[in-house]
Design a protein around this motif. Structure first.
Motif, PDB file in Angstrom:
ATOM      1  N   TRP A  37       0.951  -1.227   0.264  1.00 22.00           N
ATOM      2  CA  TRP A  37       0.123   0.241   0.293  1.00 22.00           C
ATOM      3  C   TRP A  37       0.937   1.616  -0.316  1.00 22.00           C
ATOM      4  O   TRP A  37       0.664   2.321  -0.711  1.00 22.00           O
ATOM      5  N   ARG A  38       1.655   1.498   1.092  1.00 21.86           N
ATOM      6  CA  ARG A  38       2.860   2.194   0.796  1.00 21.86           C
ATOM      7  C   ARG A  38       2.940   2.657   0.215  1.00 21.86           C
ATOM      8  O   ARG A  38       3.619   4.415  -0.356  1.00 21.86           O
ATOM      9  N   LYS A  40       2.631   1.533  -3.508  1.00 25.20           N
ATOM     10  CA  LYS A  40       2.071   1.875  -4.758  1.00 25.20           C
ATOM     11  C   LYS A  40       1.059   3.740  -3.978  1.00 25.20           C
ATOM     12  O   LYS A  40       0.493   4.125  -5.335  1.00 25.20           O
ATOM     13  N   LEU A  41       0.969   4.234  -2.633  1.00 28.62           N
ATOM     14  CA  LEU A  41       0.333   5.057  -2.409  1.00 28.62           C
ATOM     15  C   LEU A  41       0.242   6.821  -3.303  1.00 28.62           C
ATOM     16  O   LEU A  41      -0.652   7.204  -3.649  1.00 28.62           O
ATOM     17  N   ALA A 151      -7.703   2.084  -4.514  1.00 24.55           N
ATOM     18  CA  ALA A 151      -6.554   1.236  -4.673  1.00 24.55           C
ATOM     19  C   ALA A 151      -5.384   1.942  -3.320  1.00 24.55           C
ATOM     20  O   ALA A 151      -4.386   2.473  -2.758  1.00 24.55           O
ATOM     21  N   GLU A 152      -6.233   3.458  -2.992  1.00 22.74           N
ATOM     22  CA  GLU A 152      -5.623   4.568  -2.002  1.00 22.74           C
ATOM     23  C   GLU A 152      -5.928   3.907  -0.796  1.00 22.74           C
ATOM     24  O   GLU A 152      -5.669   4.655   0.190  1.00 22.74           O
ATOM     25  N   THR A 153      -7.090   3.123  -0.287  1.00 22.89           N
ATOM     26  CA  THR A 153      -7.586   2.994   0.980  1.00 22.89           C
ATOM     27  C   THR A 153      -7.266   1.068   1.128  1.00 22.89           C
ATOM     28  O   THR A 153      -8.342   0.639   1.527  1.00 22.89           O
ATOM     29  N   ALA A 155      -5.944  -3.017  -0.273  1.00 27.86           N
ATOM     30  CA  ALA A 155      -3.803  -3.264  -0.668  1.00 27.86           C
ATOM     31  C   ALA A 155      -4.544  -5.135  -1.074  1.00 27.86           C
ATOM     32  O   ALA A 155      -5.408  -5.183  -0.387  1.00 27.86           O
ATOM     33  N   THR A 170      -8.021  -2.969   4.205  1.00 26.61           N
ATOM     34  CA  THR A 170      -8.884  -2.492   3.770  1.00 26.61           C
ATOM     35  C   THR A 170      -8.769  -1.351   4.586  1.00 26.61           C
ATOM     36  O   THR A 170      -8.607  -1.508   6.158  1.00 26.61           O
TER      37      THR A 170
END
Length: 473
Positions: A37-38, A40-41, A151-153, A155, A170
Motif C-alpha cells: 500500500w505504501r 503504490k500510494l 487502491a488508496e485505501t 491493498a 482495507t
C-alpha cells in the motif's frame, strides 16, 4: 470511513507492528500488505490528481512568463478517459437458469449496488483496480453488507497458483486530525480480522471467522496481464504526458491571446514628456491621441508590430487531442475539437467503436469479479458455503446492458428483424432486455401481461358458460 480520506504528496508513515491478538502468520501478511500500500500510494495519488483536474503546470522554463507559472488551469481530458468508459459498463443484476438467486438481487438493491458498482468501476479505471468486500450484516443492516474501496485505501497480495488474491486489507477509518488510519480490516481465507487503535495508540485484533475458504474480498481489475495481475490504469503515463503538454499549450495560448488583443505599437521622434502623466496602457486605450511636432517641425512616426498568430497554438492543441484520442479510444470530438464538416452517422459510430470494444472487455473482466461476489453473497445469506450452493445458483451470471447504448429506434428495428427470423424470441425476457427496459420496467411489464392474460381467460370462461346455457334452453 467516519472521516474523508484525503491523500497528500507525503505518504502517511505508519506501520502497525506487533498487533495484539494477531497470529504471527497474519502479522507477516499484514506487514507485506502495508508495504505494498505504501509503495503504490504516491503513484495512486498522482493519478487521482490528474482525474480530479488538480495537476499543476509543468513549465519548461522557456515561453511562459514567471508571473503566469502559478496560474491555475484545469484540463478534463484524463477524467474523460475514465468517465466515458465507465459510463458504458452498466451492471443490471444477476440471472440464473432457474430464476432462483437466493435473494442476491434483493440484497444488491439493499446495498444500493448499482451506484456502488459505478463508483468502484471509476476507481478501478483511475488506479487499475478497486476492491469489493462482503460480510455478514448486523442488527439494522442488510443480510450481507457489500462495501467498495479504491487502491488508496486498500491493498491485496496475488496468489499466482490459485489465480486469486491470497489476502487483502482495507482502511476502514482514519483520524480526522492526523489523517492516520485508526481501523484496518484484514481479509484471509478463514476470517475477517478487525484491527483498531485504542486510546493508548496500541493496535488490537479481533477475529471474525468464516467458512468460505477464501478472502471475502474481490478485486476488480482493468486490463490485467500475467506480469500485472492487478491491471493497468486508464490514466497511463502517456495520458498524463499528453495532459501536461495540453496544459502548457493552453497557458501559452493565454499569453499569446494577450498580445493578440493588444498588439505592440511604437512612436518614434515623440517627446517623452507627453506620456509623463499617463501610462503606456492608458495611452494605448485612449480615445484620442494627440502628439505635437518637435522643435524642428517634424512629425513623430507611428507604427505597429505585426500581431502574433494564434493558429500555431490551436493546431498543436488539435494534434495533442488526436494523440489523446488515439491513446484512449475516445472520439476526438468529445475533447472539444471541432471538425469543419459534420460527421455522418457511420463516422460517428466508427469513432466510438474502439471505446465500445474496450467497454466489452471491461464488462468481461468485471463480470468474473461480480460472479464471485454474487456467489459469496448467496453463500453468506444462506449460511452455507459456495460449494454447497444449488447448481442453478452456481450458474448465475452478471447481466450488463449494451455498451453501445443504441437508440430506441435502431434497437427496436434490430429486435424486429431478429424476431422475424426467430419467432419464439418474442416470448423471451431477453427481447425486453435488448430493447433497453430496466429490471423494474420488465417486472411491471410481465405483471401487466399476466393480468391481461388472466382477464382474457376469465372473459373466455364467462362467454363459454353463457353459450352452454343458451344451448340447453
Amino acid at each position: 470511513m467516519n472521516a474523508e480520506w484525503t491523500s497528500t504528496d507525503k505518504m502517511i508513515d505508519f506501520s502497525p507492528k506487533n498487533v495484539q491478538g494477531l497470529a504471527p502468520e497474519d502479522q507477516t501478511d499484514f506487514d507485506e500488505l502495508v508495504e505494498v500500500w505504501r509503495v503504490k500510494l504516491m503513484r495512486n495519488c498522482l493519478r487521482k490528481k490528474y482525474y480530479s483536474q488538480k495537476n499543476t503546470l509543468k513549465d519548461l522554463g522557456i515561453a511562459i512568463p514567471p508571473v503566469l507559472k502559478k496560474m491555475e488551469y484545469a484540463l478534463g481530458w484524463p477524467a474523460k478517459a475514465v468517465d466515458m468508459l465507465s459510463v458504458r459498463s452498466r451492471f443490471d443484476g444477476f440471472v440464473t437458469p432457474g430464476d432462483v438467486d437466493h435473494g442476491v438481487n434483493d440484497i444488491l438493491k439493499e446495498n444500493n449496488f448499482s451506484v456502488l458498482y459505478r463508483q468502484a468501476t471509476t476507481s478501478e479505471l483511475i488506479h487499475s483496480c478497486s476492491f469489493i468486500t462482503v460480510s455478514k450484516g448486523g442488527a439494522g443492516d442488510p443480510a450481507v453488507v457489500i462495501s467498495a474501496y479504491d487502491a488508496e485505501t486498500a491493498a491485496a497480495l496475488w496468489d499466482n497458483r490459485r489465480k486469486k488474491i491470497r489476502c487483502g486489507m482495507t482502511i476502514v477509518d482514519v483520524d480526522p486530525k492526523s489523517r492516520e488510519p485508526t481501523q484496518i480490516n484484514l481479509y484471509t481465507n478463514t476470517a475477517i480480522i478487525e484491527m483498531k487503535k485504542n486510546r493508548a495508540d496500541i493496535w488490537e485484533a479481533k477475529y471474525k471467522n468464516h467458512k468460505q475458504g477464501r478472502p471475502l474480498m474481490e478485486p476488480m481489475v482493468y486490463r490485467p496481464s500475467l506480469d500485472r495481475p492487478f491491471g493497468k490504469s486508464r490514466v497511463s503515463r502517456a495520458v498524463m504526458s499528453i495532459a501536461d503538454s495540453a496544459i502548457r499549450t493552453a497557458v501559452r495560448t493565454e499569453v499569446s491571446s494577450e498580445f493578440f488583443t493588444s498588439p505592440q505599437k511604437y512612436i518614434m521622434g515623440a517627446d517623452p514628456g507627453l506620456f509623463a502623466k499617463n501610462s503606456k496602457w492608458e495611452a494605448y486605450i485612449g480615445n484620442i491621441l494627440a502628439v505635437s511636432k518637435d522643435e524642428d517641425g517634424d512629425k513623430p512616426d507611428f507604427g505597429q508590430l505585426p500581431q502574433a498568430s494564434m493558429q500555431p497554438h490551436m493546431d498543436y492543441m488539435r494534434t495533442l487531442a488526436a494523440q489523446f484520442a488515439g491513446e484512449t479510444g475516445i472520439p476526438i470530438s468529445s475533447l472539444g475539437v471541432i471538425h469543419d464538416n459534420p460527421a455522418s452517422a457511420e463516422a460517428i459510430y466508427a469513432a466510438k467503436e474502439d471505446l465500445i470494444i474496450e467497454a466489452e472487455g471491461l464488462n468481461e473482466t468485471n463480470g468474473t469479479a461480480l460472479r464471485n461476489i454474487g456467489l459469496l453473497v448467496a453463500a453468506i445469506s444462506g449460511n452455507t458455503t459456495i460449494d454447497a450452493l444449488p447448481d442453478d445458483v452456481k450458474k448465475m451470471q452478471p447481466r450488463f446492458r449494451n455498451p453501445a447504448i443504441p437508440s430506441v429506434v435502431s434497437q427496436s428495428d434490430a429486435i424486429i428483424k431478429q424476431v422475424s427470423a426467430i419467432p419464439w424470441l418474442a416470448e423471451s425476457q431477453v427481447a425486453l432486455e435488448e430493447l433497453g427496459y430496466t429490471e423494474s420496467q420488465i417486472t411491471r411489464l410481465l405483471s401487466d401481461k399476466r393480468k391481461y392474460q388472466s382477464q382474457k381467460a376469465l372473459e373466455a370462461l364467462i362467454a363459454g358458460g353463457i353459450g352452454d346455457n343458451d344451448a340447453e334452453q
